[in-house]
Design an enzyme around this catalytic site. Structure first.
Site, short mmCIF file in Angstrom:
data_model
loop_
_atom_site.label_atom_id
_atom_site.label_comp_id
_atom_site.label_asym_id
_atom_site.label_seq_id
_atom_site.Cartn_x
_atom_site.Cartn_y
_atom_site.Cartn_z
N LYS A 1 -74.39 4.59 4.13
CA LYS A 1 -75.27 3.45 4.19
C LYS A 1 -75.93 3.13 5.69
CE LYS A 1 -74.37 1.86 0.01
NZ LYS A 1 -75.33 2.14 -0.89
N TYR B 1 -68.94 6.66 3.20
CA TYR B 1 -69.80 5.77 2.45
C TYR B 1 -70.60 4.79 3.75
CZ TYR B 1 -70.61 1.03 -0.20
OH TYR B 1 -71.07 0.18 -0.78
P1 NAD Z 1 -71.14 -0.60 -9.43
O1 NAD Z 1 -70.02 0.37 -9.50
O2 NAD Z 1 -70.94 -1.92 -10.42
O3 NAD Z 1 -72.31 -0.06 -9.90
C1 NAD Z 1 -72.81 1.03 -9.46
C2 NAD Z 1 -73.70 1.67 -10.75
O4 NAD Z 1 -74.38 3.09 -10.08
C3 NAD Z 1 -72.68 2.12 -11.74
O5 NAD Z 1 -73.36 1.67 -13.07
C4 NAD Z 1 -72.74 3.66 -11.73
O6 NAD Z 1 -72.53 4.18 -12.95
C5 NAD Z 1 -74.06 3.86 -11.03
N1 NAD Z 1 -74.08 5.39 -10.52
C6 NAD Z 1 -73.15 6.11 -9.74
N2 NAD Z 1 -73.41 6.90 -9.43
C7 NAD Z 1 -74.77 7.37 -10.12
C8 NAD Z 1 -75.69 8.47 -10.00
N3 NAD Z 1 -75.50 9.51 -9.36
N4 NAD Z 1 -76.70 8.45 -10.78
C9 NAD Z 1 -77.04 7.26 -11.63
N5 NAD Z 1 -76.31 6.09 -11.58
C10 NAD Z 1 -75.33 6.39 -10.79
O7 NAD Z 1 -71.08 -1.16 -7.97
P2 NAD Z 1 -72.15 -2.14 -7.19
O8 NAD Z 1 -71.12 -2.98 -6.60
O9 NAD Z 1 -72.99 -2.95 -8.27
O10 NAD Z 1 -72.74 -1.40 -6.23
C11 NAD Z 1 -74.43 -1.25 -6.32
C12 NAD Z 1 -74.92 -0.72 -4.88
O11 NAD Z 1 -74.51 -2.09 -4.10
C13 NAD Z 1 -74.03 0.46 -4.38
O12 NAD Z 1 -75.02 1.20 -3.82
C14 NAD Z 1 -73.10 -0.18 -3.30
O13 NAD Z 1 -72.76 0.82 -2.58
C15 NAD Z 1 -73.57 -1.20 -2.84
N6 NAD Z 1 -72.91 -2.26 -2.27
C16 NAD Z 1 -72.07 -3.17 -2.87
C17 NAD Z 1 -71.33 -4.06 -2.35
C18 NAD Z 1 -70.35 -5.04 -3.15
O14 NAD Z 1 -69.95 -5.83 -2.55
N7 NAD Z 1 -70.31 -4.75 -4.49
C19 NAD Z 1 -71.33 -4.19 -0.92
C20 NAD Z 1 -72.01 -3.48 -0.28
C21 NAD Z 1 -72.87 -2.34 -0.85
#
Ligand code: NAD
Length: 305
Positions: free
Chosen positions: A169, A165
């Site tokens: 990222k 990851y």
């Molecule tokens: P989440 O799991 O709630 O949402 C991610 C969504 O992406 C899900 O609905 C999933 O079905 C969809 N998804 C996954 N693989 C996919 C694919 N191949 N094609 C289409 N859709 C797909 O997670 P989140 O926390 O909302 O994460 C959103 C983004 O933010 C991600 O890129 C995550 O890495 C990044 N992020 C989140 C955090 C955090 O604190 N939540 C921190 C750093 C980065």
């Protein structure tokens, strides 16, 4: 000032849950027509269903907005291209891309399977590249585009158990840096968000009272700003719990050594000076680094360039 997206078409990937859902709702509320993309699987990228995307589309429509659901898997280029073609056919363009879809397959590096590394790179980094690639020609032709890629503190600063990851990222920053340069002359601006929020990705990592401060809606204003007409370009914003920051890669002023001192011992002897950060700067681009070092060498040798 009221930032609006009337007349703009946005794709938000991974918008069936968490942050993507909040971004899609926010953009639609401010007038964008939104493609709510989500393949609808589990946190580790298995399974799949259109229902999370459909339910966000329903929420947007109930609030008076315009949206369509799309179940493309972002790690499949044909499906991504079909999504972009469908949006362009229906609404005339894709002006805004928020590449947000993501999965987790955390394991300490010793235990990480090759497939867990490859899958995470595929969804985050290759998937983001596919989305950028599929919208790029249209944005260039129309001389307008705003792209936000989703990075993470894991990649920028490091986090145990996330070699896959973190690599993906940090890769977003490389993609952003180059696309921002290449998009400049066609007014395509490319930025990154490094969020921290309570979603199914983080719900097991933090205590309930901490999670309560970290609503996904706290990230959306930064994403909306980075997708707006007056957005900067090549900028990483951090956001979470109401904090908003700008994150930069800095390089120390450094020192320039004569050839007689091109030894590891000299580097060790000067390391404190080399790493002294009071005059550290962000460089404008790759050639700025070359130019800086050559100028330092010339200055040391009293040479005019
Ligand atoms: P989440 O799991 O709630 O949402 C991610 C969504 O992406 C899900 O609905 C999933 O079905 C969809 N998804 C996954 N693989 C996919 C694919 N191949 N094609 C289409 N859709 C797909 O997670 P989140 O926390 O909302 O994460 C959103 C983004 O933010 C991600 O890129 C995550 O890495 C990044 N992020 C989140 C955090 C955090 O604190 N939540 C921190 C750093 C980065």
């Amino acid at each position: 000032m009221t930032i609006r997206f009337d007349g703009r078409v946005a794709i938000v990937t991974g918008a069936g849950n968490g942050l993507g859902r909040a971004h899609a709702l926010g953009l639609a509320r401010r007038g964008a027509k939104v493609v709510v993309n989500d393949f609808g699987g589990a946190r580790d990228g298995t399974g799949g269903s259109l229902s999370p995307a459909d339910s966000v589309v329903e929420e947007i429509r109930k609030a008076g907005g315009v949206a369509m659901a799309d179940g493309a898997d972002v790690s499949n280029f044909e499906q991504v291209q079909a999504m972009v073609d469908r949006a362009t056919k229906e609404w005339g363009s894709v002006d805004l891309l928020c590449a947000n879809a993501g999965i987790l397959r955390d394991k300490s590096f010793g235990k990480m399977e090759i497939a867990d590394f490859a899958k995470v790179i595929d969804v985050h980094l290759v998937g983001t590249f596919y989305c950028c690639k599929a919208v790029w020609d249209g944005m260039r032709a129309r001389n307008y585009g705003r792209i936000v890629v989703t990075s993470s503190s894991s990649g920028l600063y490091g986090n145990f158990g996330q070699a896959n990851y973190g690599a993906a990222k940090a890769g977003m920053v490389g993609l952003m840096n180059v696309l921002a340069e290449e998009g400049r002359k066609n007014d395509i601006r490319v930025n990154a968000i490094a969020p921290t929020a309570a979603t199914r990705m983080t719900e097991e990592l933090l205590q309930p009272q901490v999670l309560a401060l970290m609503k996904p809606e706290a990230i959306t204003p930064a994403v909306e700003y980075l997708l707006s007409e007056d957005a900067p370009t090549k900028t990483i914003m951090g956001a979470g719990a109401g904090s908003f920051t700008v994150i930069r890669i800095l390089e120390s002023e450094g020192i320039n050594l004569p050839e007689s001192e091109w030894t590891p011992d000299a580097v060790a002897a000067h390391f404190a000076e080399i790493g002294e950060m009071s005059k550290a700067k962000t460089l404008d681009g790759a050639f700025h680094q070359t130019q800086k070092y050559v100028e330092q060498a010339a200055a040391r040798m009293g040479m005019k360039l």
